[in-house]
Design an enzyme around this catalytic site. Structure first.
Site, PDB file in Angstrom:
ATOM      1  CG  PHE A 250      20.404  16.770  20.477  1.00  9.48           C
ATOM      2  CD1 PHE A 250      21.692  16.572  19.980  1.00  9.48           C
ATOM      3  CD2 PHE A 250      19.828  18.018  20.330  1.00  9.48           C
ATOM      4  CE1 PHE A 250      22.375  17.598  19.332  1.00  9.48           C
ATOM      5  CE2 PHE A 250      20.505  19.052  19.677  1.00  9.48           C
ATOM      6  CZ  PHE A 250      21.771  18.827  19.182  1.00  9.48           C
TER       7      PHE A 250
ATOM      8  CE  LYS B 283      15.060  21.959  17.386  1.00 12.92           C
ATOM      9  NZ  LYS B 283      15.860  21.246  18.375  1.00 12.92           N
TER      10      LYS B 283
ATOM     11  CG  ASP C 199      15.860  19.951  26.038  1.00 13.90           C
ATOM     12  OD1 ASP C 199      15.022  20.639  25.424  1.00 13.90           O
ATOM     13  OD2 ASP C 199      17.003  19.732  25.614  1.00 13.90           O
TER      14      ASP C 199
HETATM   15  C1  LIG Z   1      17.191  21.422  18.994  1.00 17.06           C
HETATM   16  C2  LIG Z   1      17.342  20.985  20.395  1.00 17.06           C
HETATM   17  C3  LIG Z   1      18.295  21.573  21.265  1.00 17.06           C
HETATM   18  C4  LIG Z   1      19.322  22.573  20.795  1.00 17.06           C
HETATM   19  O1  LIG Z   1      18.780  23.752  20.311  1.00 17.06           O
HETATM   20  P1  LIG Z   1      19.703  24.797  19.506  1.00 17.06           P
HETATM   21  O2  LIG Z   1      18.806  25.973  19.300  1.00 17.06           O
HETATM   22  O3  LIG Z   1      20.133  24.133  18.244  1.00 17.06           O
HETATM   23  O4  LIG Z   1      20.865  25.116  20.376  1.00 17.06           O
HETATM   24  C5  LIG Z   1      18.312  21.169  22.573  1.00 17.06           C
HETATM   25  N1  LIG Z   1      17.454  20.255  23.032  1.00 17.06           N
HETATM   26  C6  LIG Z   1      16.529  19.668  22.237  1.00 17.06           C
HETATM   27  C7  LIG Z   1      15.579  18.669  22.812  1.00 17.06           C
HETATM   28  C8  LIG Z   1      16.456  20.003  20.900  1.00 17.06           C
HETATM   29  O5  LIG Z   1      15.569  19.391  20.106  1.00 17.06           O
END
Ligand SMILES: *Cc1c(COP(=O)(O)O)cnc(C)c1O
Length: 398
Positions: free
Chosen positions: A136, A250, A221
């Site tokens: 994700f 986050k 990420d």
């Molecule tokens: C939450 C998340 C995202 C997306 O972040 P947003 O602020 O909602 O755009 C991308 N990568 C990972 C691993 C995430 O947990």
């Protein structure tokens, strides 16, 4: 149902399956609803409020900055942004930082950086990405295109072309996916929304090796795994493998919108003036708070505590698994990012916990994820496990 839920039902877009509760206040590990009822928060805004709600030192930073300077645009320098970049570099493998506002935007910037970097160094044609199944990375088109969960693509195609997906921890598959056309491999060291799936050290080492060999960037990420969540400031430290580029968001500003892309000088120099930008990116309010977040979270004794609490919680959950082997398939994770995979649907258990005012997430129909504020105490761990076990007994009758 209270007034806030009522109004929200009528006027908000219906893109979220929200629980029918409106929170009006938060304090530490607790949230309070419209009627003043208290909830134990094992969600932390999806691994965002790592220092809990309304942390007094963060409130102080925010108030001070609010009275000083809110926004100037990136036509100029501001103190919070410059000092935050310095701090992130000191605490990571990186040498330069680009700021945006959300996770998806950081991923978007990292994907653009990879193309631009290969374009400047190796010319056109090196434009493909490798990503992992079950990953994700966010909901904008670029981030969505490297998100390996087809259910999120439905109705939004065509996506960005040139993305190949490999199964997590499939070393052979990774080797076969690489070619000279690849500009970047993007992955989460522990897949968060995918249900807390850690990657193996072997897979990550191979990823590093192949990226070097094919002159592609390795993008981690760490939007969910970063900022102390796994018991290290960044999850890559568990593996001893440094990426070329890292995305953070986050928990970076504990709930204010802020994200960062961190890279080595030789990579980040591909972003020349005019190549990429964000109006709000790195705004003074969020950056001022983030400096304090990093100061508190990067303290070695704080991180040691996170690892210890994670260990205690994990051991208690493993005991539950031993007691209910027909029900719990696996408990996994690192630090205070824990996934509990069941053989059954967890919706009834989720509902039971919600009724007991304990908040968790269910990223997959059979997985419960725990991401409590890192500041929780041992009594709260005990309390959580007690309620969790009661839920198992009540819901599954075992
Ligand atoms: C939450 C998340 C995202 C997306 O972040 P947003 O602020 O909602 O755009 C991308 N990568 C990972 C691993 C995430 O947990």
């Amino acid at each position: 149902m209270g007034y806030i839920v009522d109004v929200g039902e009528v006027f908000l877009a219906k893109n979220y399956a929200r629980a029918e509760v409106a929170f009006v206040k938060g304090e530490g590990t607790r949230l309070f609803d419209e009627e003043g009822r208290e909830y134990l928060d094992f969600v932390a805004g999806i691994a965002v409020c790592n220092l809990g709600h309304s942390h007094p030192e963060l409130v102080k930073e925010l108030k001070e900055q609010a009275e000083k300077l809110w926004h100037t645009s990136n036509l100029y320098y501001t103190e919070p942004q410059a000092l935050l970049a310095k701090k992130l570099v000191e605490l990571s493998f990186g040498e330069r930082v680009f700021f945006a506002n959300s996770g998806a935007e950081a991923v978007e910037a990292a994907l653009k950086l990879a193309r631009r970097w290969t374009y400047e160094n190796y010319g056109k044609g090196k434009s493909h990405y490798i990503a992992l199944e079950n990953s994700f990375h966010g909901r904008t088109f670029g981030a969505l295109s490297v998100t390996g969960q087809p259910k999120y693509w439905e109705g939004f195609e065509p996506l960005v072309p040139g993305v190949k997906f490999v199964k997590p921890n499939d070393c052979q598959g990774l080797k076969e996916a690489f070619s000279e056309e690849v500009c970047a491999l993007i992955l989460e060291p522990i897949q968060g929304e995918g249900g807390v799936i850690p990657l193996s050290k072997e897979f990550l080492s191979l990823a590093k090796e192949l990226c070097n060999k094919y002159k592609a960037l390795l993008i981690f990420d760490e939007i969910q795994t970063g900022i102390g969540r796994t018991g290290k400031l960044f999850a890559y430290e568990h593996f001893g493998i440094e990426p070329d580029v890292m995305c953070l968001a986050k928990a970076l500003a504990n709930g204010l919108p802020l994200s960062a892309v961190i890279a080595k000088e030789k990579v980040m120099q591909a972003l020349k003036p005019g190549t990429h930008a964000s109006t709000f990116g790195g705004n003074p309010l969020a950056c001022k708070v983030a400096i304090k977040v990093l100061e508190l979270v990067s303290d070695p004794s704080f991180l040691e505590e996170v690892r210890l609490k994670g260990k205690v919680l994990m051991e208690k959950l493993l005991k539950l698994k031993d007691k209910h082997p027909e029900l719990i398939k696996e408990v996994r994770g690192a630090g205070l990012l824990i996934g509990i995979e069941f053989f059954k649907e967890v919706k009834p258990l989720y509902n039971f916990l919600f009724e007991k005012r304990v908040l968790v997430t269910a990223p997959k129909p059979n997985i419960i994820r725990l991401s409590p504020p890192l500041i929780l105490n041992y009594r709260e761990i005990d309390y959580f496990v007690e309620i969790f076990e009661a839920g198992i007994k009540q819901v599954y009758g075992s």
